[in-house]
Design a protein around this motif. Structure first.
Motif, PDB file in Angstrom:
ATOM      1  N   THR A 182       0.868  -1.173   0.000  1.00 17.80           N
ATOM      2  CA  THR A 182       0.000   0.000   0.000  1.00 17.80           C
ATOM      3  C   THR A 182       0.906   1.225   0.000  1.00 17.80           C
ATOM      4  OG1 THR A 182      -0.054   0.105   2.413  1.00 17.80           O
ATOM      5  CG2 THR A 182      -1.761  -1.237   1.329  1.00 17.80           C
ATOM      6  N   ASP A 183       0.312   2.394  -0.063  1.00 14.61           N
ATOM      7  CA  ASP A 183       1.108   3.615  -0.011  1.00 14.61           C
ATOM      8  C   ASP A 183       1.890   3.718   1.299  1.00 14.61           C
ATOM      9  OD1 ASP A 183       0.271   4.352  -2.524  1.00 14.61           O
ATOM     10  OD2 ASP A 183      -1.289   5.716  -1.802  1.00 14.61           O
ATOM     11  N   SER A 184       1.289   3.272   2.390  1.00 15.61           N
ATOM     12  CA  SER A 184       1.969   3.316   3.688  1.00 15.61           C
ATOM     13  C   SER A 184       3.174   2.381   3.716  1.00 15.61           C
ATOM     14  CB  SER A 184       1.013   2.933   4.812  1.00 15.61           C
ATOM     15  OG  SER A 184      -0.042   3.850   4.877  1.00 15.61           O
ATOM     16  N   ILE A 185       3.020   1.200   3.155  1.00 21.38           N
ATOM     17  CA  ILE A 185       4.123   0.231   3.114  1.00 21.38           C
ATOM     18  C   ILE A 185       5.255   0.779   2.252  1.00 21.38           C
ATOM     19  CG2 ILE A 185       4.799  -2.088   2.382  1.00 21.38           C
ATOM     20  CD1 ILE A 185       3.099  -2.127   4.867  1.00 21.38           C
ATOM     21  N   PHE A 186       4.912   1.356   1.099  1.00 21.71           N
ATOM     22  CA  PHE A 186       5.943   1.959   0.253  1.00 21.71           C
ATOM     23  C   PHE A 186       6.673   3.074   1.002  1.00 21.71           C
ATOM     24  CE2 PHE A 186       3.954   0.317  -3.756  1.00 21.71           C
ATOM     25  CZ  PHE A 186       5.080  -0.367  -4.184  1.00 21.71           C
ATOM     26  N   GLY A 187       5.949   3.893   1.742  1.00 24.15           N
ATOM     27  CA  GLY A 187       6.567   4.954   2.525  1.00 24.15           C
ATOM     28  C   GLY A 187       7.539   4.399   3.553  1.00 24.15           C
ATOM     29  N   LEU A 188       7.162   3.318   4.227  1.00 17.98           N
ATOM     30  CA  LEU A 188       8.050   2.696   5.206  1.00 17.98           C
ATOM     31  C   LEU A 188       9.295   2.110   4.546  1.00 17.98           C
ATOM     32  CD1 LEU A 188       5.449   0.887   7.486  1.00 17.98           C
ATOM     33  CD2 LEU A 188       6.869   2.854   8.076  1.00 17.98           C
ATOM     34  N   ILE A 189       9.120   1.484   3.402  1.00 16.83           N
ATOM     35  CA  ILE A 189      10.263   0.912   2.682  1.00 16.83           C
ATOM     36  C   ILE A 189      11.207   2.020   2.229  1.00 16.83           C
ATOM     37  CG2 ILE A 189      10.943  -0.306   0.573  1.00 16.83           C
ATOM     38  CD1 ILE A 189       8.367  -1.988   0.928  1.00 16.83           C
ATOM     39  N   PHE A 190      10.663   3.078   1.654  1.00 17.18           N
ATOM     40  CA  PHE A 190      11.503   4.190   1.196  1.00 17.18           C
ATOM     41  C   PHE A 190      12.216   4.864   2.359  1.00 17.18           C
ATOM     42  CE2 PHE A 190       8.578   4.708  -2.697  1.00 17.18           C
ATOM     43  CZ  PHE A 190       9.329   3.794  -3.406  1.00 17.18           C
ATOM     44  N   ALA A 191      11.540   4.996   3.493  1.00 16.23           N
ATOM     45  CA  ALA A 191      12.173   5.594   4.673  1.00 16.23           C
ATOM     46  C   ALA A 191      13.327   4.720   5.162  1.00 16.23           C
ATOM     47  CB  ALA A 191      11.146   5.789   5.782  1.00 16.23           C
ATOM     48  N   GLY A 192      13.133   3.419   5.148  1.00 18.67           N
ATOM     49  CA  GLY A 192      14.198   2.512   5.552  1.00 18.67           C
ATOM     50  C   GLY A 192      15.400   2.592   4.628  1.00 18.67           C
ATOM     51  N   VAL A 193      15.143   2.626   3.333  1.00 19.29           N
ATOM     52  CA  VAL A 193      16.233   2.727   2.362  1.00 19.29           C
ATOM     53  C   VAL A 193      16.958   4.063   2.509  1.00 19.29           C
ATOM     54  CG1 VAL A 193      16.751   2.864  -0.104  1.00 19.29           C
ATOM     55  CG2 VAL A 193      15.199   1.114   0.738  1.00 19.29           C
ATOM     56  N   ALA A 194      16.214   5.130   2.727  1.00 20.51           N
ATOM     57  CA  ALA A 194      16.844   6.441   2.921  1.00 20.51           C
ATOM     58  C   ALA A 194      17.725   6.437   4.167  1.00 20.51           C
ATOM     59  CB  ALA A 194      15.775   7.526   3.040  1.00 20.51           C
ATOM     60  N   GLY A 195      17.256   5.814   5.235  1.00 29.08           N
ATOM     61  CA  GLY A 195      18.058   5.720   6.444  1.00 29.08           C
ATOM     62  C   GLY A 195      19.339   4.938   6.224  1.00 29.08           C
ATOM     63  N   ILE A 196      19.255   3.865   5.463  1.00 33.26           N
ATOM     64  CA  ILE A 196      20.441   3.074   5.142  1.00 33.26           C
ATOM     65  C   ILE A 196      21.433   3.900   4.339  1.00 33.26           C
ATOM     66  CG2 ILE A 196      21.261   1.095   3.790  1.00 33.26           C
ATOM     67  CD1 ILE A 196      18.592  -0.300   4.593  1.00 33.26           C
ATOM     68  N   MET A 197      20.945   4.670   3.376  1.00 30.41           N
ATOM     69  CA  MET A 197      21.839   5.489   2.552  1.00 30.41           C
ATOM     70  C   MET A 197      22.512   6.583   3.372  1.00 30.41           C
ATOM     71  SD  MET A 197      21.948   4.114  -0.344  1.00 30.41           S
ATOM     72  CE  MET A 197      22.839   5.363  -1.229  1.00 30.41           C
ATOM     73  N   VAL A 198      21.788   7.196   4.286  1.00 31.08           N
ATOM     74  CA  VAL A 198      22.387   8.217   5.145  1.00 31.08           C
ATOM     75  C   VAL A 198      23.436   7.575   6.042  1.00 31.08           C
ATOM     76  CG1 VAL A 198      21.938   9.808   7.058  1.00 31.08           C
ATOM     77  CG2 VAL A 198      20.439   9.793   5.069  1.00 31.08           C
ATOM     78  N   TYR A 199      23.149   6.401   6.579  1.00 27.74           N
ATOM     79  CA  TYR A 199      24.122   5.698   7.414  1.00 27.74           C
ATOM     80  C   TYR A 199      25.391   5.388   6.629  1.00 27.74           C
ATOM     81  CZ  TYR A 199      26.418   1.998   9.977  1.00 27.74           C
ATOM     82  OH  TYR A 199      27.362   1.243  10.614  1.00 27.74           O
TER      83      TYR A 199
END
Length: 77
Positions: free
Chosen positions: A22-39
């Motif tokens: 869903t849109d919420s799941i996509f948002g969570l996945i994108f947030a996780g990937v963004a956090g990994i990239m910042v790390y």
């Protein structure tokens, strides 16, 4: 040939999980990937840049990249 595994896997995953995403799941996945990239940027790339004496340029590039991403998000709201 090994590069073909990614698009094939992405399509296979999409067709298997499309009813779950869903849109919420996509948002969570994108947030996780963004956090990994910042790390990765802060923990791996910046210390390496500091070893070579170019850490100020790397930090400026990191901040500029984040600003560009934030601005691009504002364009599509």
């Amino acid at each position: 040939m090994s590069g073909l595994a990614e698009p094939v896997g992405a399509l296979l995953g999409y067709f298997i999980f499309r009813s779950v995403f869903t849109d919420s799941i996509f948002g969570l996945i994108f947030a996780g990937v963004a956090g990994i990239m910042v790390y990765i940027s802060l923990d791996e790339l910046l210390p390496t840049a500091e070893e070579y004496g170019e850490h100020h340029i790397a930090i400026g590039g990191l901040i500029a990249g984040m600003a560009v991403m934030a601005f691009s998000l504002l364009l599509f709201i």
